[in-house]
Design a protein around this motif. Sequence first.
Motif, short mmCIF file in Angstrom:
data_model
loop_
_atom_site.label_atom_id
_atom_site.label_comp_id
_atom_site.label_asym_id
_atom_site.label_seq_id
_atom_site.Cartn_x
_atom_site.Cartn_y
_atom_site.Cartn_z
N UNK A 90 0.82 -1.20 0.00
CA UNK A 90 0.00 0.00 0.00
C UNK A 90 0.86 1.26 0.00
N UNK A 91 1.82 1.29 0.90
CA UNK A 91 2.65 2.48 1.03
C UNK A 91 3.44 2.73 -0.26
N UNK A 92 4.00 1.66 -0.82
CA UNK A 92 4.80 1.82 -2.04
C UNK A 92 3.91 2.28 -3.20
N UNK A 93 2.72 1.73 -3.25
CA UNK A 93 1.81 2.10 -4.32
C UNK A 93 1.45 3.58 -4.23
N UNK A 109 9.50 2.72 -6.82
CA UNK A 109 10.34 2.97 -7.98
C UNK A 109 9.62 3.76 -9.06
N UNK A 110 8.36 3.95 -8.85
CA UNK A 110 7.61 4.72 -9.85
C UNK A 110 7.07 3.83 -10.95
N UNK A 251 14.19 16.17 -1.98
CA UNK A 251 15.01 15.45 -2.94
C UNK A 251 15.18 14.00 -2.50
N UNK A 252 15.10 13.81 -1.20
CA UNK A 252 15.32 12.45 -0.71
C UNK A 252 14.16 11.51 -1.06
N UNK A 253 12.95 12.01 -0.91
CA UNK A 253 11.84 11.06 -1.01
C UNK A 253 11.52 10.54 -2.43
N UNK A 254 11.50 11.40 -3.46
CA UNK A 254 11.06 10.81 -4.72
C UNK A 254 12.11 9.93 -5.40
#
Lengths: 257, 492
Positions: A90-93, A109-110, A251-254
């Motif tokens: 869920x979180x990754x999605x 990963x997008x 910058x760290x999160x995406x």
Amino acid sequence: MAAPRASLHLVASTWNRGTRGIRGLSSAVAPENSQRKGRTLLQFLANRFYDVEILREYLFRKQISKVHKENRSFTYIKERYGPYIAGAYFVLKQGGAVKFQGKEWIRSTGRGYFSPQLLNFQAVPIEAVDASDCAINYEGLDNLLILKELQSLSLQRCPHVDDWCLSRLYQLADSLQELSLAGCPRISERGLACLHHLQNLRRLDISDLPAVSSPGLTQILVEEMLPNCEVLGAEWAQGLKPGPEEQSRDTASPVPA
Amino acid sequence: MFRGAVRLCAARGHLGRALSTRSGGSTLDWAGKVSEIKKKIQSVLPGGAWNPLYDTSHLPPEHSDVVIVGGGVLGLSVAYWLKRLEKQRGAIHVLVVERDHTYSRASTGLSVGGIRQQFSLPENIQLSLFSVDFLRNINDYLAVVDDPPLDLRFNPSGYLLLASEKGAAIMENNVKVQRQEGAKVCLMSPEQLRNKFPWINTDGVALGSYGLEGEGWFDPWCLLQGLRRKVQSMGVLFCHGEVTRFVSSSNLMETISGEEVTLKRIHEVHVKMDHSMEYQPVECAIVINAAGAWSGQIAELAGIGKGPPGTLQGTKLPVEPRKRYVYSWHCPQGPGLETPFVADTSGAYFRREGLGNNYLGGCSPTEEEEPDPGNLEVDHDFFQDKVWPPLAQRVPAFESLKCLVHLQVRSAWAGYYDYNTFDQNGVVGPHPLVVNMYFATGFSGHGLQQAPAVGRAVAEMVLEGHFQTIDLSPLLFTRFYLGEKVQEHNIF
Ligand SMILES: Cc1cc2nc3c(=O)[nH]c(=O)nc-3n(C[C@H](O)[C@H](O)[C@H](O)COP(=O)(O)OP(=O)(O)OC[C@H]3O[C@@H](n4cnc5c(N)ncnc54)[C@H](O)[C@@H]3O)c2cc1C
């Protein structure tokens, strides 16, 4: 993830502005027309606007249901692979990041959110979740509340996290030690009052909450309520210049791991 | 002549409408069209609009499928659900008649805005659960395009009910029922209470029950205004006036057991306009009695209760105004941000109000102490004698108010409970004899929080003929005649 959402907002607002403009026009023009040219044109316009209104209501509903859809629970995954995988999925999605106990952070990963290596961690509890900037809401929180070993949770700048959500966090009271709510536009002092359940909390970030009416007083009261917890609030954010801090976070999160 | 023609059509339209409303179908009938055309012609005719003798813009329409008496939160909620559940856009014409647009005496604005699931009756718990879901999604339900979102100001701080030794068993039982229904409530021992709320004195407390989710308090005005805004955008008409009379027809019928009963049907509602002798008859198919504390009077107007005692005809709607005080005080050392809505063993209650150590509280008087409901004046001695002593015992910090009490009580007000003297519970659904009057009233101090769900139940009853979402048949009017009390223990 954030970009398409922003553009969607933009579309909605320009759309709103457009119709509002036309509507304003109709009210200005209507009285003269009704006498000179009869009522047909007015009728026509009124009918059109009625339709426009229905259309906009429809669009509005669609937007709401989109958020709801993004936040449903993955019952199947939960049953098949257990709460940790369901929570992580869920979180990754949603575009966030998770950390299994003793492992590295895994970020979205997008492209494919669901890397097969995740399945190796079926029995490994999740200890930290970074859901910054995610569209998580009250229903979506279900997926995190099943993570009974969760120690650190970041909900920074989540547009749909509100006071109602905070009232559910007591379910994580046994494990939660760190919580960041910084920048959530819909959290007020009313929701923060529920955090008294989280007596294991060591660090709480409530800086930059625009809906809190008196941040200074609220911070004092929250500190009184959670005597063992370091509360980062208004002064802290000002003292440490939030600018660069915010940037480095951004910058760290995406960036995918 | 033209008027005559309109009358004729109107009479015919009424029948058709009465039928079509029942089945929930389209009602844009001939009569409606004629009056619409008439209005259009009038406004186009030179000078038609400004002639003061014939200015009727302040009057209610001559026909409406449904007339709702009372524009408080319950009346508006019924209006909302009728429009929302109608099969086709614009199928039902709904008129809300409210005599006071400032709502100065209406209970809705004078309540303390609490919502809880800690009731003893499963129906009340279900109503409250539905409502809390509605309130949480209020900006989905009540969104109006172009208007700003509503800020309900919900404080999810929970209710803490305290029980003495005597009440502990009942409390335990209630909590069991509440959990079965899906409410998140936990039981707490005196020791757990002291740990969680160090400011509490647990003398005389055997057990506490504490709501973890979906309980707290919110801004009743926001709900009222939000509903008003929304139903207006859905095409519901409002009229500023007082319902003074019903014109109805009677039908003598015989029951299977050979008893004679008179069935009544209301055809017209007379609406008296503010500050004038003028009144306007409104033809209607259905009347909703949502007049809050005054709904007993409205029932009487319809002839309910006017019959030999002991018969269904002679059974009154047992709802009357009961005055309740709310006091607001300041206490610098009082309990902090974690303070829930506390209901003491004594029946007194208090909650936090805002951040600055301000509190709100009150207590229901005993039957003998009931104040005269003739006015809304506040009895300050009642705070000194009945409210403050038990609260100061429960929360020793309040003790410091002792000598300062006059200074520290910031404000106080009184409001009317729509009090059901029979069993303190709501009355929902149609009257068995006045067949087109439906009730949404009698909630005795929990009407605000249940309004969203009750409105839906009444609308279902009107449109479908039975309850769908929540079965409220225990709350039907017939229970007063049959003497079947559905007692609610948790009223304060
Ligand atoms: C002090 C106090 C505290 C309360 N606390 C809570 C609480 O914490 N939680 C909770 O859920 N509930 C609470 N309540 C109860 C709640 O306020 C009521 O149950 C609820 O507001 C009832 O709504 P209503 O629409 O029926 O009544 P109202 O809001 O009173 O509306 C009825 C309307 O009908 C109008 N009317 C009456 N007669 C006529 C007529 N003949 N013609 C035209 N219009 C007419 C009146 O002007 C009025 O506006 C409290 C009440 C009081 C007094």
